[in-house]
Design a protein around this motif. Structure first.
Motif, short mmCIF file in Angstrom:
data_model
loop_
_atom_site.label_atom_id
_atom_site.label_comp_id
_atom_site.label_asym_id
_atom_site.label_seq_id
_atom_site.Cartn_x
_atom_site.Cartn_y
_atom_site.Cartn_z
N VAL A 96 29.53 24.45 85.99
CA VAL A 96 28.08 24.36 84.93
C VAL A 96 26.99 22.88 85.99
CG1 VAL A 96 26.79 22.54 82.89
CG2 VAL A 96 29.91 23.14 82.34
N ALA A 97 27.35 22.59 86.11
CA ALA A 97 26.13 22.09 87.56
C ALA A 97 25.75 22.86 88.12
CB ALA A 97 26.38 20.73 88.73
N SER A 98 26.48 24.00 89.10
CA SER A 98 26.37 24.93 89.92
C SER A 98 25.77 26.44 89.02
CB SER A 98 27.66 25.50 90.15
OG SER A 98 27.90 24.87 91.05
N LEU A 305 31.51 24.60 95.80
CA LEU A 305 31.52 24.86 96.98
C LEU A 305 31.77 27.28 97.54
CD1 LEU A 305 32.98 23.25 99.92
CD2 LEU A 305 30.72 23.11 99.73
N THR A 306 33.15 27.20 95.85
CA THR A 306 33.05 27.96 95.73
C THR A 306 32.14 28.52 95.81
OG1 THR A 306 35.64 28.33 95.57
CG2 THR A 306 34.88 30.08 94.29
N LEU A 307 30.78 28.34 94.55
CA LEU A 307 30.16 29.10 93.44
C LEU A 307 29.03 29.33 94.36
CD1 LEU A 307 30.20 27.77 90.01
CD2 LEU A 307 30.47 30.51 90.64
N ALA A 308 29.02 28.65 95.26
CA ALA A 308 27.63 28.35 96.66
C ALA A 308 28.28 29.64 97.42
CB ALA A 308 27.88 27.24 96.84
N THR A 309 29.38 29.92 97.96
CA THR A 309 29.29 30.99 98.24
C THR A 309 29.51 32.66 97.61
OG1 THR A 309 31.11 29.74 99.60
CG2 THR A 309 31.25 32.40 99.98
N VAL A 310 29.92 32.56 96.54
CA VAL A 310 29.53 33.48 95.50
C VAL A 310 27.77 33.43 95.33
CG1 VAL A 310 30.68 34.43 93.02
CG2 VAL A 310 31.79 33.34 94.42
N HIS A 311 27.03 33.64 95.10
CA HIS A 311 25.56 32.67 95.03
C HIS A 311 25.31 33.42 96.74
CE1 HIS A 311 25.93 29.67 92.12
NE2 HIS A 311 25.91 30.76 91.33
N THR A 312 25.14 32.83 97.78
CA THR A 312 25.17 33.33 99.31
C THR A 312 25.22 34.97 98.72
OG1 THR A 312 25.60 31.35 99.67
CG2 THR A 312 25.50 32.86 101.62
N LEU A 313 26.70 34.87 99.11
CA LEU A 313 26.60 36.63 98.86
C LEU A 313 26.11 37.72 97.59
CD1 LEU A 313 31.05 37.19 100.08
CD2 LEU A 313 28.20 36.52 101.20
N ASN A 314 25.45 37.12 96.66
CA ASN A 314 25.22 37.91 96.31
C ASN A 314 25.75 38.75 94.76
OD1 ASN A 314 22.14 36.84 97.03
ND2 ASN A 314 22.77 38.82 98.24
N ILE A 315 27.00 37.61 95.07
CA ILE A 315 28.01 38.28 93.70
C ILE A 315 27.90 37.52 92.62
CG2 ILE A 315 30.19 37.85 92.98
CD1 ILE A 315 31.20 37.97 96.33
N GLU A 316 27.73 38.80 91.85
CA GLU A 316 27.09 38.31 90.05
C GLU A 316 28.39 38.16 88.97
OE1 GLU A 316 24.38 37.96 88.71
OE2 GLU A 316 23.60 38.51 90.67
N VAL A 317 28.26 36.62 88.61
CA VAL A 317 29.59 35.69 88.03
C VAL A 317 29.01 35.55 86.58
CG1 VAL A 317 31.14 33.82 88.43
CG2 VAL A 317 30.55 35.28 90.17
N ASN A 318 29.89 35.83 85.78
CA ASN A 318 29.23 35.86 84.12
C ASN A 318 29.93 33.99 83.84
OD1 ASN A 318 31.96 36.39 83.21
ND2 ASN A 318 31.18 38.18 82.96
N PHE A 319 29.88 33.73 82.84
CA PHE A 319 30.30 32.40 82.31
C PHE A 319 32.29 32.24 82.39
CE2 PHE A 319 30.97 28.28 80.32
CZ PHE A 319 30.30 27.34 81.02
N VAL A 320 32.32 33.26 81.35
CA VAL A 320 33.87 32.91 81.52
C VAL A 320 34.40 33.22 83.30
CG1 VAL A 320 35.68 34.47 80.20
CG2 VAL A 320 33.14 33.98 78.75
N THR A 321 34.06 33.91 83.49
CA THR A 321 34.95 34.32 84.50
C THR A 321 34.80 32.83 85.45
OG1 THR A 321 34.21 36.75 84.68
CG2 THR A 321 34.94 35.47 86.79
#
Length: 413
Positions: A96-98, A305-321
């Motif tokens: 949630v914080a990410s 750190l995982t979601l920071a990586t995902v944001h860096t790589l511009n991978i769109e992730v929905n909240f359910v995932t």
């Protein structure tokens, strides 16, 4: 040279990492074109971590499950429920914080062809296929989800094995942990190379992203320690939980912050449990167990750190995932190594859920070691203090049901 090494070893690992960080920045600013002679240290450090991490997950989880004993009359069911609930809640806080405060990190040569998952169905399909991957192939290809699944199955199968076999598995796990401590001793050199490469390629602005990630991590951990854990405790014991929370933070969290090891803090937690008047038959089992599976701080670290990586790589992730990530982070956090920075080695497991390459994930592990001077200490303080907190909460709940008066006043502090 011998005298130099002797003087160097007088510094703690934290001090050595800070020195490596400073040297990396100085080299990046003064000789930005030096290249390979400096960056090779970061490459070797990441390579060593990448090589040993699959074996760590396999044997650590296998040994922990195979050593479990049945038939002990304790309140362990409530304690384990609290451990798992607290770890999962912490993972959700990290996710949630990410989402509320998305941050990116500077990576060296990030891939441009990283594809986003097509949806939850594709993520689940990938997850299931990785679970049933050949165990040898999973080790070779660093398929951490498959490694985790097979290590659980092997651990369950070994529960009925002779004690000599269990001892051998535990010995291998201890040996791998020892090797990791040796690898981590080279963290100052590795971090010097990683910082040099990051700053020489991206400039000093790359350090700002580390500060943002660290602030997000620490903020999430403080929120769990002062809001989430007290809320869980209140639901169980129906009394003001803060005297107990502050006692655990003061007498367990502070020492854990400096030792940076939940295992090393077990004697402190045992003494505090005795001081709180808890049942020795319960806390003698729950405290060592908590040092292994109660990993709220690790769950936050893995999620953020995982979601920071995902944001860096511009991978769109929905909240359910992302919620699925919370479950995976909680499960993988339970297998976090007892050595400093052990949770960082499980980031590739969570990152693989989104198709992040192992090489990129290991760069994030290296960044984790850079900010780990503060992050890992805070993570360990949260983990270790929560071991005592939830052990006490489980017992106080049973006492409340039995009609006994519960006393958790500040006198214990």
């Amino acid at each position: 040279m011998k005298n130099v090494l002797k003087q160097w070893n007088r510094f703690s690992l934290v001090q050595q990492i800070i020195i490596g960080l400073i040297i990396g920045i100085i080299f990046a600013l003064t000789i930005p074109d030096a290249g390979t002679p400096i960056t090779i240290f970061g490459t070797l450090f990441v390579g060593a971590l990448k090589a040993i991490a699959p074996l760590l997950v396999l044997f650590l989880v296998m040994a922990a499950i195979s050593q479990h004993k049945k038939g002990q009359q304790t309140n362990m069911k409530s304690v384990i429920t609290l451990y798992l609930l607290g770890t999962f809640a912490a993972a959700v806080v990290g996710v949630v914080a990410s989402f509320l405060f998305p941050v990116s990190i500077s990576l060296a040569d990030p891939p441009e062809d990283t594809a986003a998952p097509g949806g939850l169905g594709e993520v689940l399909q990938t997850l299931l296929l990785n679970v049933v991957d050949n165990p040898v192939s999973a080790l070779v290809n660093s398929n951490f989800i498959g490694i985790l699944a097979w290590s659980v199955l092997f651990g369950l199968a070994l529960r009925s094995a002779p004690d000599t076999t269990k001892t051998m598995i535990a010995g291998v796990s201890d040996a791998i942990t020892k090797v990791i401590t040796w690898v981590i001793k080279f963290a100052p050199l590795g971090i010097m190379g990683l910082v040099y490469q990051s700053i020489s390629e991206n400039g000093l602005s790359s350090l700002a992203s580390y500060g943002q990630v660290l602030a997000l991590l620490l903020g999430s951990m403080v929120f769990v320690a002062l809001v989430v854990n007290p809320l869980i405790a209140f639901i169980y014991i129906r009394q003001n939980p803060y005297p107990l929370v502050f006692t655990c933070l003061k007498e367990s969290g502070i020492t854990a912050f400096f030792t940076r090891s939940s295992a090393a803090n077990i004697p402190v937690n045992m003494k505090l449990s005795e001081k709180l008047g808890l049942n020795k038959d319960s806390y003698s089992v729950s405290i060592p167990l908590g040092a292994t599976i109660n990993m709220a701080g690790a769950a936050i670290t893995i999620s953020v750190l995982t979601l920071a990586t995902v944001h860096t790589l511009n991978i769109e992730v929905n909240f359910v995932t992302a919620l699925l990530l919370s479950v995976l982070a909680a499960i993988s956090a339970c297998g976090a190594s007892g050595v400093a920075g052990g949770s960082l080695l499980l980031i590739p497991l969570a990152s693989s859920l989104f198709g992040v390459p192992a090489d990129v994930a290991m760069q994030v592990v290296g960044i984790g070691f850079i900010i780990g001077v503060v992050q890992d200490s805070t993570e360990t303080a949260l983990n270790s203090s929560t071991d005592v907190l939830f052990t006490a909460v489980a017992e106080f709940k049973d006492r409340r049901k039995a009609g006994e008066k519960i006393s958790i006043s500040n006198k214990t502090a």
